[in-house]
Design an enzyme around this catalytic site. Structure first.
Site, mmCIF file in Angstrom:
data_model
loop_
_atom_site.group_PDB
_atom_site.id
_atom_site.type_symbol
_atom_site.label_atom_id
_atom_site.label_comp_id
_atom_site.label_asym_id
_atom_site.label_seq_id
_atom_site.Cartn_x
_atom_site.Cartn_y
_atom_site.Cartn_z
ATOM 1 N N ASN A 9 18.044 81.462 -34.512
ATOM 2 C CA ASN A 9 17.363 82.597 -33.886
ATOM 3 C C ASN A 9 18.377 83.293 -32.984
ATOM 4 O O ASN A 9 18.756 82.758 -31.946
ATOM 5 C CB ASN A 9 16.172 82.087 -33.065
ATOM 6 C CG ASN A 9 15.550 83.187 -32.230
ATOM 7 O OD1 ASN A 9 15.712 84.373 -32.526
ATOM 8 N ND2 ASN A 9 14.838 82.800 -31.186
ATOM 9 N N LYS A 11 18.030 86.104 -31.304
ATOM 10 C CA LYS A 11 17.477 86.850 -30.157
ATOM 11 C C LYS A 11 18.135 88.233 -30.075
ATOM 12 O O LYS A 11 18.373 88.844 -31.101
ATOM 13 C CB LYS A 11 17.664 86.051 -28.860
ATOM 14 C CG LYS A 11 17.279 84.579 -29.032
ATOM 15 C CD LYS A 11 17.259 83.834 -27.746
ATOM 16 C CE LYS A 11 17.082 82.350 -28.036
ATOM 17 N NZ LYS A 11 16.478 81.625 -26.943
ATOM 18 N N HIS A 95 7.309 83.126 -30.848
ATOM 19 C CA HIS A 95 8.352 82.484 -30.036
ATOM 20 C C HIS A 95 7.941 82.552 -28.562
ATOM 21 O O HIS A 95 7.329 83.528 -28.128
ATOM 22 C CB HIS A 95 9.687 83.197 -30.265
ATOM 23 C CG HIS A 95 10.843 82.460 -29.682
ATOM 24 N ND1 HIS A 95 11.171 82.527 -28.345
ATOM 25 C CD2 HIS A 95 11.727 81.606 -30.249
ATOM 26 C CE1 HIS A 95 12.214 81.755 -28.117
ATOM 27 N NE2 HIS A 95 12.574 81.183 -29.259
ATOM 28 N N GLU A 97 9.503 83.253 -26.000
ATOM 29 C CA GLU A 97 9.974 84.448 -25.268
ATOM 30 C C GLU A 97 9.063 85.637 -25.541
ATOM 31 O O GLU A 97 8.882 86.490 -24.680
ATOM 32 C CB GLU A 97 11.437 84.743 -25.648
ATOM 33 C CG GLU A 97 12.367 83.728 -24.999
ATOM 34 C CD GLU A 97 13.659 83.473 -25.743
ATOM 35 O OE1 GLU A 97 14.027 84.269 -26.639
ATOM 36 O OE2 GLU A 97 14.309 82.450 -25.435
ATOM 37 N N GLU A 167 8.673 73.986 -29.966
ATOM 38 C CA GLU A 167 9.714 74.373 -29.020
ATOM 39 C C GLU A 167 9.199 74.234 -27.594
ATOM 40 O O GLU A 167 8.552 75.150 -27.081
ATOM 41 C CB GLU A 167 10.127 75.825 -29.269
ATOM 42 C CG GLU A 167 10.711 76.070 -30.637
ATOM 43 C CD GLU A 167 11.735 77.191 -30.584
ATOM 44 O OE1 GLU A 167 12.861 76.949 -31.043
ATOM 45 O OE2 GLU A 167 11.422 78.270 -30.081
ATOM 46 N N GLY A 173 17.124 77.304 -24.209
ATOM 47 C CA GLY A 173 18.195 77.990 -23.490
ATOM 48 C C GLY A 173 18.542 77.358 -22.155
ATOM 49 O O GLY A 173 19.249 77.952 -21.341
ATOM 50 N N SER A 213 17.565 73.860 -27.196
ATOM 51 C CA SER A 213 18.922 73.377 -26.899
ATOM 52 C C SER A 213 19.460 72.422 -27.962
ATOM 53 O O SER A 213 20.128 71.430 -27.635
ATOM 54 C CB SER A 213 18.981 72.749 -25.502
ATOM 55 O OG SER A 213 18.634 73.724 -24.526
#
Ligand code: PEP
Length: 249
Positions: A9, A11, A95, A97, A167, A173, A213
């Site tokens: 991904n 981003k 996701h 985010e 996730e 991250g 991560s």
């Protein structure tokens, strides 16, 4: 036997030129990688060129998001048929985010998943708890609600076509990875939810990826777990060498 998937991904990273360059560098590094499916999710602007660069290789191209309507007065949005037209085979949906910064709800994730399926794309549906939810002992409840509200309305047939990515938000991250045991506990719960709603075969076939991560040095431990069927990789998917060593775990 479930076939693993390693998906990157990207981003909000990479221009069209950088995307094509990445794919040209990645291709020889993974051309013999027959043990898993491989996908990368560049930004919208680079999808069509990414698909051309990946044509004929074993690399799938994924969208990072989509809108559920096919077309209409929805400024700024991109639909599932548009992604398919650009050459995508799959799309990341829900996701964390998107949930955190763009107020995406489970209901929106449901509509996006259904739209992806209708356009022939394989949805990679993300679920996961925040740190506060984990610390409050709420992980299982959060995962169950995300699953039920976004996936329970699918048909059994459609459920066979989706992939779920677990996730944990606190691991994305941050450099903090869930231990393989922590990931497996939630993967098992997801498989159980799948069995209750969609039956034993759909649950057995469901591919559940771990994301948070993932790096070349921790992928082996994660993939050693029978319930982990691959990875959704953010930061470590931005360099061909590092992504290829995750693919070739
Ligand atoms: C992600 O973006 O889905 C992700 C897991 O990111 P990272 O690997 O950088 O934690």
């Amino acid at each position: 036997m479930r076939r693993p998937i390693i998906a990157g991904n990207w981003k909000l990273y990479k221009t069209v030129r950088e995307t094509v360059q990445f794919i040209e560098q990645l291709k020889p590094l993974v051309q013999e990688s027959k043990h898993c499916d491989i996908a990368i999710a560049p930004p919208f602007t680079a999808l069509a060129r990414a698909a051309s660069a990946a044509a004929g290789s074993n690399i799938w191209i994924a969208g990072q998001d989509l809108f559920w309507e096919k077309e209409g007065a929805f400024t700024g949005e991109v639909s599932a048929p548009m992604l398919a037209d650009a050459g995508c085979q799959c799309c990341i949906i829900g996701h964390s985010e998107r949930r955190q910064y763009f107020s995406e709800t489970n209901d929106m994730v449901k509509r996006k998943t259904q739209a992806a399926l209708a356009a022939g794309l394989m949805p990679i549906v993300c679920v996961g708890e925040t740190l506060a939810e984990r610390e409050a002992g709420d992980t299982n409840r959060v995962i169950r609600i995300q699953f039920e509200e976004s996936l329970n309305d699918l048909t059994v047939q459609d459920f066979f076509r989706i992939v779920i990515a677990y996730e944990p938000v606190w691991a994305i991250g941050t450099g903090r990875t869930a231990t393989p045991e922590m990931a497996v506990e939630v993967h098992k719960q997801i498989r159980q939810l799948a069995q209750q709603r969609f039956g034993a075969e759909a649950s057995r076939e469901l591919r559940i990826l771990y994301g948070g991560s993932v790096k070349p040095d921790n992928i082996k431990g994660l993939m050693a777990q029978v319930d982990i069927d691959g990875a959704l990789v953010g930061g470590a998917s931005l360099k061909p060498d590092s992504f290829a060593s995750i693919v070739n775990f």
